[in-house]
Write an enzyme that holds these catalytic residues in place. Structure first.
Site, PDB file in Angstrom:
ATOM      1  N   LYS A   1      44.621  59.959  80.417  1.00  0.00           N
ATOM      2  CA  LYS A   1      43.434  58.629  80.993  1.00  0.00           C
ATOM      3  C   LYS A   1      43.935  58.421  82.512  1.00  0.00           C
ATOM      4  CE  LYS A   1      41.982  55.319  82.078  1.00  0.00           C
ATOM      5  NZ  LYS A   1      41.927  55.011  83.324  1.00  0.00           N
TER       6      LYS A   1
ATOM      7  N   GLU B   1      55.811  51.601  83.618  1.00  0.00           N
ATOM      8  CA  GLU B   1      56.772  50.928  84.604  1.00  0.00           C
ATOM      9  C   GLU B   1      54.949  50.443  85.579  1.00  0.00           C
ATOM     10  OE1 GLU B   1      56.540  51.781  88.068  1.00  0.00           O
ATOM     11  OE2 GLU B   1      56.498  53.607  88.901  1.00  0.00           O
TER      12      GLU B   1
ATOM     13  N   GLU C   1      52.344  40.253  93.848  1.00  0.00           N
ATOM     14  CA  GLU C   1      52.460  41.639  94.042  1.00  0.00           C
ATOM     15  C   GLU C   1      50.926  42.092  95.378  1.00  0.00           C
ATOM     16  OE1 GLU C   1      52.087  44.666  91.474  1.00  0.00           O
ATOM     17  OE2 GLU C   1      53.439  46.184  92.839  1.00  0.00           O
TER      18      GLU C   1
HETATM   19  P1  ADP Z   1      45.338  47.602  88.595  1.00  0.00           P
HETATM   20  O1  ADP Z   1      45.508  47.171  89.251  1.00  0.00           O
HETATM   21  O2  ADP Z   1      46.658  49.493  89.672  1.00  0.00           O
HETATM   22  O3  ADP Z   1      44.341  49.646  89.018  1.00  0.00           O
HETATM   23  P2  ADP Z   1      45.297  48.489  86.318  1.00  0.00           P
HETATM   24  O4  ADP Z   1      46.847  47.966  85.043  1.00  0.00           O
HETATM   25  O5  ADP Z   1      44.763  47.366  85.960  1.00  0.00           O
HETATM   26  O6  ADP Z   1      46.353  48.648  87.489  1.00  0.00           O
HETATM   27  O7  ADP Z   1      45.140  49.926  85.829  1.00  0.00           O
HETATM   28  C1  ADP Z   1      45.965  51.312  85.481  1.00  0.00           C
HETATM   29  C2  ADP Z   1      44.925  52.310  84.341  1.00  0.00           C
HETATM   30  O8  ADP Z   1      45.218  51.362  83.130  1.00  0.00           O
HETATM   31  C3  ADP Z   1      43.870  52.390  84.686  1.00  0.00           C
HETATM   32  O9  ADP Z   1      44.037  54.070  84.498  1.00  0.00           O
HETATM   33  C4  ADP Z   1      43.604  52.027  84.351  1.00  0.00           C
HETATM   34  O10 ADP Z   1      41.835  52.130  83.595  1.00  0.00           O
HETATM   35  C5  ADP Z   1      44.100  51.308  82.747  1.00  0.00           C
HETATM   36  N1  ADP Z   1      43.635  50.479  82.021  1.00  0.00           N
HETATM   37  C6  ADP Z   1      43.183  49.055  82.425  1.00  0.00           C
HETATM   38  N2  ADP Z   1      43.307  48.067  81.804  1.00  0.00           N
HETATM   39  C7  ADP Z   1      43.829  48.938  80.050  1.00  0.00           C
HETATM   40  C8  ADP Z   1      43.550  48.598  79.207  1.00  0.00           C
HETATM   41  N3  ADP Z   1      43.020  47.347  78.920  1.00  0.00           N
HETATM   42  N4  ADP Z   1      44.459  49.145  78.183  1.00  0.00           N
HETATM   43  C9  ADP Z   1      44.600  50.502  78.497  1.00  0.00           C
HETATM   44  N5  ADP Z   1      44.111  51.195  79.935  1.00  0.00           N
HETATM   45  C10 ADP Z   1      44.213  49.962  80.601  1.00  0.00           C
END
Ligand code: ADP
Length: 489
Positions: A187, A261, A392
Site C-alpha cells: 500500500k 521504520e 518530530e
Molecule cells: P504520515 O504521518 O507520515 O502520513 P502515517 O504513519 O500516517 O505517516 O502513514 C504512513 C502509511 O501508513 C501511509 O501509507 C498510511 O496510509 C498508512 N496508515 C495510516 N494509518 C494506518 C493504519 N491504522 N493501519 C495501517 N496503515 C496505516
C-alpha cells in the site's frame, strides 16, 4: 525566473488502477481518491481506492503465488535475473519516473533525478545480487543425526509505506522481499501513489509473475485491512511512530512478523574542532533536504558554544540561499511540503517555538499563497524541553541548541524517545568514535550526513523502529529459519 524551456515537462500518467494478480483493475466499490500537486494544490488525477474486498483479492493472489506459484520455488538465480531486469527498466525510464515523483510529491526534480531514482536502481540491483546467495548451515548436534538449517521465505508480506520517498521506499521493501522469494501486497501512501503504480507496470514487464506483487492504493483503512488479514504473514511498515504502535497492536492478533521504520529526532552534534565549512553544509543539508521531510533529519542541531555565534550566522546565510519554487525548475532546491495537513502541522510547530521563547532567526512564514511552501526556518537558543526540540516536525525547521562539553551533549542527545540517526562533526577521530558509540541511534554519521547505501543497514533504536532495512541484515526480515534433523543409521 522560470521559463517553459528550462522546466521539465510533466509526464503522461499511465497507471491509476489497482494491481491484483497481474491485472489492472478498478476498486470493487468503484471508489477513487484524488492525488494533488503540492506545488499548485491542483488535482493531478483520480486513483482507485482499495477497500477490504480488494485486500481480500490481493492477499488471495499473493497467497496463491506464494504457496503454488513459480516465484518462491523458482531457481533463485532466475529470480535475481528478473530483479536485475526491473532495475534496468527503472534506469531506462528514469526521467519519466523522476518527473512523476516530483509531480506527486513536490520534491525538486534535481533531487528525484540525482538522489531518489539512482538509489532505487542501486537498491534493486543490490538485492537482485542476494537472491542466490542465501545458504543454511550444517549443524553438529549430539547423537547420530544429520542436522541442517534452511532459510525459507516468510510468505505473503504486507508492505505499507509513506509519502516522503515514495519510490525509494518501494525499492527498500520490494528488494529483500523479492530476492527471498516472498510475495507482496503493497500500500503506497495516499499522497503519492503514482510512481509505485508505474513501477508495478515495469515489474510485470520485467517478468515478475502475476500475484507476486499486488499494489493497493488507499488510505489508513486499506493499510489496516492488510494488517488484520489472516493470510498475511508479515508486515513491513515505514511511517509515523503513532501508526506503528497501532499496527503493532493489530498485528499481535495474528502474531505477524513486524518490522518498523518510524520517526526520529536526530541529534546533529558540531564540536568546535570540526571543519566548520563542512559542518555548516552538513547541518543545512541534513535538515532541509527533502523539505525537512526525512525521518532521520538532523532536527536537533547541537553546536558547541565556542563556535555557536559564527555557526548560527553562517548556517542562516545558507538557509536563506535555498532556492524555493517550482519543483520542476532545475535550479529549485526546495519544493513545497507534501500536503495541507503537513503544512499546518509544521506552521503550528513554528508558532509553538516562538511562543516557547526560541529565537526565530530566519523564515517562519508561508511563501506565496498557492502550494504548500514554507520558508527555511532556523530557531536559535532552543532548549531541550521545548516541543520543537522534542517532537518530530517533519519540515524545514532547524533548532539550534548550544552545548559546552562532550558528556553533556551525549546525555542530551540521548534524551529522546527516538533513536534513528545522529551525526558528529569533529577533526578528532577518537572523540568522533567515542561519541558515535555512546549515542543510542541506529545510524551515526561522522563528518557527513544522510549518506545512504543499499548495503548499509538503516533503522531505529527505541521508538524509532524494530529491525533494520537495507544491507544483508534486512534479508532476515523476509526469511524464516528452519531446522531439519535426520536420524542416521
Ligand atoms: P504520515 O504521518 O507520515 O502520513 P502515517 O504513519 O500516517 O505517516 O502513514 C504512513 C502509511 O501508513 C501511509 O501509507 C498510511 O496510509 C498508512 N496508515 C495510516 N494509518 C494506518 C493504519 N491504522 N493501519 C495501517 N496503515 C496505516
Amino acid at each position: 525566473m522560470t521559463t517553459m524551456e528550462e522546466t521539465t515537462a510533466k509526464p503522461h500518467i499511465r497507471q491509476t488502477q489497482l494491481l491484483i494478480d497481474g491485472q489492472w483493475r478498478d476498486a470493487q466499490s468503484g471508489k477513487t481518491f484524488t492525488t494533488f500537486d503540492p506545488s499548485t494544490e491542483a488535482p493531478i488525477t483520480e486513483v482507485a481506492y482499495a477497500g477490504p474486498e480488494d485486500v481480500d483479492l490481493a492477499v488471495a493472489a499473493a497467497r496463491q503465488a506464494f504457496d503454488h506459484g513459480p516465484w518462491s520455488r523458482m531457481d533463485a538465480r532466475d529470480r535475481g535475473r528478473i530483479m536485475y531486469r526491473l532495475a534496468e527498466l527503472v534506469e531506462q525510464n528514469l526521467e519519466e519516473l523522476a518527473a512523476l515523483e516530483t509531480w506527486d510529491n513536490g520534491k525538486p526534480i534535481r533531487d528525484s533525478r540525482a538522489a531518489d531514482l539512482p538509489l532505487v536502481v542501486d537498491c534493486l540491483r543490490y538485492y537482485a545480487g542476494w537472491a542466490d546467495k542465501i545458504q543454511g548451515q550444517t549443524i553438529p548436534i549430539r547423537g547420530d543425526y544429520f542436522c541442517y538449517s534452511r532459510r525459507e521465505p516468510v510468505g505473503v508480506c504486507g508492505q505499507i509505506i509513506p509519502w516522503n520517498f515514495p519510490l525509494l521506499m518501494v525499492a527498500w521493501k520490494w528488494g529483500p522481499a523479492l530476492a527471498m522469494g516472498c510475495t507482496i501486497v503493497m500500500k503506497p501512501a495516499e499522497q503519492t501513489p503514482l510512481t509505485c503504480l508505474r513501477l508495478g507496470e515495469l515489474a510485470l514487464e520485467a517478468g515478475v509473475p502475476p500475484g507476486v506483487i499486488n499494489i493497493l492504493p488507499g488510505f489508513g483503512d486499506t493499510g489496516a485491512a492488510i494488517v488484520r488479514h489472516r493470510d498475511v504473514d508479515k508486515i513491513a511498515f515505514t511511517g509515523s511512530t503513532e501508526t506503528g504502535r497501532i499496527i503493532m497492536r493489530e498485528a499481535a492478533e495474528t502474531l505477524k512478523r513486524v518490522t518498523f521504520e518510524l520517526g526520529g529526532k536526530s541529534p546533529n552534534i558540531v564540536f568546535a574542532d570540526a571543519d566548520l565549512d563542512a559542518a555548516i553544509d552538513g547541518a543545512e543539508f541534513g535538515l532541509f533536504f527533502n523539505q525537512g521531510q526525512c525521518c532521520c533529519a538532523g532536527s536537533r542541531l547541537f553546536v558547541e558554544r565556542k563556535v555557536h555565534a559564527e555557526f548560527v550566522k553562517r548556517v542562516v546565510e545558507k538557509a536563506q540561499s535555498r532556492q524555493l519554487g517550482d519543483p520542476f525548475h532545475p535550479e529549485t532546491t526546495q519544493g513545497p511540503q507534501v500536503d495541507e495537513e503537513q503544512f499546518r502541522k509544521i506552521m503550528d510547530y513554528i508558532e509553538r517555538g516562538k511562543r516557547a521563547g526560541a529565537e526565530c532567526v530566519t523564515g517562519g512564514q508561508r511563501l506565496g499563497d498557492r502550494g504548500w511552501y514554507i520558508e527555511p526556518t532556523v530557531f536559535d537558543h532552543v532548549s531541550d524541553d521545548m516541543d520543537i526540540a522534542r517532537e518530530e516536525i517533519f519540515g524545514p525547521v532547524m533548532s539550534i541548541l548550544p552545548f559546552d562539553d562532550l558528556d553533556e551533549v551525549v546525555e542530551r542527545g540521548n534524551q529522546t524517545m527516538y533513536g534513528l540517526a545522529a551525526a558528529v562533526w569533529t577533526r578528532d577521530a577518537a572523540k568522533a568514535h567515542h561519541v558515535a558509540h555512546r549515542l543510542r541511534a541506529g545510524t551515526v554519521w561522522i563528518n557527513c550526513y544522510d549518506v545512504f547505501d543499499a548495503a548499509a543497514p538503516f533503522g531505529g533504536f527505541k521508538a524509532s523502529g524494530i529491525g533494520r532495512e537495507l544491507g544483508e541484515i534486512a534479508l532476515a526480515n523476509y526469511t524464516e529459519p528452519k531446522t531439519v534433523t535426520m536420524k542416521l543409521g
